[in-house]
Design an enzyme around this catalytic site. Structure first.
Site, mmCIF file in Angstrom:
data_model
loop_
_atom_site.group_PDB
_atom_site.id
_atom_site.type_symbol
_atom_site.label_atom_id
_atom_site.label_comp_id
_atom_site.label_asym_id
_atom_site.label_seq_id
_atom_site.Cartn_x
_atom_site.Cartn_y
_atom_site.Cartn_z
ATOM 1 N N MET A 144 0.898 -1.095 0.324
ATOM 2 C CA MET A 144 0.319 0.186 -0.013
ATOM 3 C C MET A 144 0.816 1.105 -0.017
ATOM 4 O O MET A 144 1.039 2.309 -0.795
ATOM 5 C CB MET A 144 -1.076 -0.002 1.411
ATOM 6 C CG MET A 144 -2.020 -0.829 1.364
ATOM 7 S SD MET A 144 -2.694 -1.009 2.572
ATOM 8 C CE MET A 144 -3.423 -2.185 3.287
ATOM 9 N N GLU A 146 3.469 4.478 -0.186
ATOM 10 C CA GLU A 146 4.087 4.579 -1.003
ATOM 11 C C GLU A 146 5.380 5.663 -0.627
ATOM 12 O O GLU A 146 4.649 6.397 0.350
ATOM 13 C CB GLU A 146 3.502 5.615 -2.384
ATOM 14 C CG GLU A 146 3.178 4.464 -3.133
ATOM 15 C CD GLU A 146 2.201 4.460 -4.443
ATOM 16 O OE1 GLU A 146 1.689 3.701 -5.121
ATOM 17 O OE2 GLU A 146 2.622 5.788 -4.345
ATOM 18 N N PRO A 147 6.612 6.412 -1.013
ATOM 19 C CA PRO A 147 7.292 7.391 -0.682
ATOM 20 C C PRO A 147 6.222 8.676 -0.372
ATOM 21 O O PRO A 147 7.173 9.315 1.134
ATOM 22 C CB PRO A 147 8.666 7.425 -1.277
ATOM 23 C CG PRO A 147 8.696 6.182 -2.388
ATOM 24 C CD PRO A 147 7.356 5.815 -2.318
ATOM 25 N N ALA A 149 2.785 8.579 0.157
ATOM 26 C CA ALA A 149 1.756 8.097 0.098
ATOM 27 C C ALA A 149 1.084 7.434 1.225
ATOM 28 O O ALA A 149 2.037 6.388 0.595
ATOM 29 C CB ALA A 149 0.624 7.621 -0.771
ATOM 30 N N GLU A 262 -7.147 -5.605 10.413
ATOM 31 C CA GLU A 262 -5.167 -5.064 10.035
ATOM 32 C C GLU A 262 -5.672 -4.277 11.761
ATOM 33 O O GLU A 262 -4.448 -4.815 12.514
ATOM 34 C CB GLU A 262 -5.318 -5.047 9.430
ATOM 35 C CG GLU A 262 -3.757 -4.404 9.029
ATOM 36 C CD GLU A 262 -3.225 -3.735 8.345
ATOM 37 O OE1 GLU A 262 -2.221 -2.620 8.431
ATOM 38 O OE2 GLU A 262 -4.341 -3.574 7.181
ATOM 39 N N ARG A 288 17.286 -8.053 40.997
ATOM 40 C CA ARG A 288 17.808 -6.630 41.316
ATOM 41 C C ARG A 288 18.149 -6.384 42.336
ATOM 42 O O ARG A 288 17.481 -6.479 42.809
ATOM 43 C CB ARG A 288 17.528 -5.942 40.250
ATOM 44 C CG ARG A 288 18.768 -4.917 39.859
ATOM 45 C CD ARG A 288 19.926 -5.067 39.379
ATOM 46 N NE ARG A 288 20.926 -4.192 39.274
ATOM 47 C CZ ARG A 288 21.715 -3.677 39.527
ATOM 48 N NH1 ARG A 288 22.476 -5.394 38.694
ATOM 49 N NH2 ARG A 288 22.468 -2.833 39.060
ATOM 50 N N GLY A 359 16.997 0.612 35.047
ATOM 51 C CA GLY A 359 18.237 0.730 34.949
ATOM 52 C C GLY A 359 19.446 1.166 33.640
ATOM 53 O O GLY A 359 18.291 0.842 32.810
ATOM 54 N N GLY A 360 20.223 1.020 33.547
ATOM 55 C CA GLY A 360 21.038 0.890 32.698
ATOM 56 C C GLY A 360 21.366 -0.208 32.049
ATOM 57 O O GLY A 360 21.815 -0.413 30.827
#
Length: 397
Positions: A144, A146-147, A149, A262, A288, A359-360
């Protein structure tokens, strides 16, 4: 992929008990879930890094899914499908989400592309294409976007010029899931010149080995790095008239009829991913240690998890009710749009909070929460952006 070089199966954390009991699935769906879960844990999740390096899953994985009966589960048996209802498809989406597997394009193939052929195709088209899709020998895609649309389907420029017994297809498409491995693509193209937008669009079944059809390399995306996504190019591709899907000029109407399902698919997938990342995070904060105690022991952590579980539970209830409505033929476009919009936004909030709770380590690519954070951002974009969803909902007010 052989037994000798197969990595260890994915080990998902214990699922968080739901706040409300779930009543949607029947025993046959839960029995099917065991097969699906084993497939995703042993044959998909362990290969995430390989899929990311390649930019797509291997063809043999499509064949394996077909061998196990995991493709076209809601397509009648006479066309090679499983003949089940869409709850079997839902099980597949949920189990894919449970292991945070973003690389497979099975859902688009089985539950978007195949239904177009089933609902609008001729008997010859159904028998020609669906059995091969059920075995995984033929990979399906739909083109469907497009660049120029995206959500505005009426802005499509790709044109199919009537040449009597065939069309000449010219143009290009972008962001096409399954495009790189596709054997069959449903192409949305402009066949008329009335200037009335939607009345000029048609759907064509285009085989990718056609002369003039070419594919770009897999696109390098922020997330979903292992999912097959590419550009497609059409340079005077000859498409036989018998490959017109439905009637000429009825493409937009067919798209509008299929889009609610969908969009519910996107909500189902986002819901499953939110639940999976929540389970991972709940396990992580229990294990942790910080300042001499588990991160879970801090009130701020417990309260944040309570907030997240509440939002996830609200999403689960609404998604299940939309699924129930869909099974009964009562899912409205507004309800599906609301599910896609709210659940995808909720999923992003959950992902962000779970990265923070890690965290990290939440910022490290080898941690599933980091991959999930970028993978699931796309839910708010594809299938129509969430801004478009709000517009669709508001039109009924």
């Amino acid at each position: 992929m052989t037994v000798q070089d197969q990595p260890a199966p994915f080990s998902a954390p214990e699922a968080t008990p739901p706040l409300l009991p779930r009543t949607l699935m029947q025993p046959e769906h839960e029995a099917f879930r065991r097969t699906v879960r084993r497939f995703f844990e042993t044959e998909v999740a362990p290969y995430t890094e390989q899929f990311e390096r390649d930019g797509h899953i291997p063809r043999q994985l499509w064949n394996r899914a077909g061998e196990l009966g995991l493709l076209l589960t809601a397509i009648p048996e006479e066309y090679g499908g499983m003949g089940g209802d869409r709850l079997f498809s839902t099980v597949l989406m949920e189990e894919q989400g449970r292991v945070l597997a973003s690389a497979t394009g099975f859902m688009l193939h089985s539950d978007i592309v195949a239904p177009y052929i089933l609902h609008y195709g001729t008997e010859e088209q159904k028998r020609r294409y669906l059995p091969g899709m059920a075995t995984g020998e033929r990979v399906g895609a739909i083109a469907m976007t497009e660049p120029g649309a995206g959500s505005d389907l009426q802005g499509i420029k790709t044109r199919a010029e009537d040449k009597g017994d065939h069309y000449l297809l010219s143009g290009s498409k972008i962001f096409i899931t399954n495009g790189y491995l596709a054997d069959l693509v449903i192409v949305v193209a402009r066949t008329g010149n009335t200037g009335k937008g939607s009345r000029d669009l048609s759907l064509l079944l285009v085989e990718t080995n056609s002369e003039g059809f070419s594919k770009g390399k897999p696109l390098k995306k922020m997330g979903m790095k292992g999912q097959d996504t590419c550009e497609l190019f059409f340079s005077d591709v000859r498409v036989p008239k018998e490959n017109l899907l439905g009637q000429e000029g009825q493409g937009f109407r067919m798209l509008m009829q299929e889009l609610p399902w969908e969009r519910l698919i996107i909500a189902i997938e986002a819901q499953a991913a939110a639940e999976a990342v929540f389970d991972l995070t709940r396990q992580y904060v229990k294990e942790r240690q910080a300042f001499g105690q588990a991160v879970m022991d801090f009130q701020v952590t417990r309260h944040k998890l309570a907030e997240l579980q509440t939002e996830i539970s609200l999403g689960r209830t609404y998604v299940d009710e939309c699924t129930r409505a869909m099974l009964g033929g009562k899912l409205t476009p507004q309800a599906a749009s609301a599910a896609k919009y709210w659940v995808s936004e909720m999923c992003s909030r959950v992902m962000d909070a779970c990265v923070q709770l890690h965290g990290g380590y939440g910022y490290m690519w080898e941690y599933p929460v980091a991959r999930a954070f970028v993978d699931n951002r796309a839910h708010r974009i594809y299938g129509g952006t969430n801004e478009i969803m709000k517009e669709l909902i508001s039109r009924a007010l």
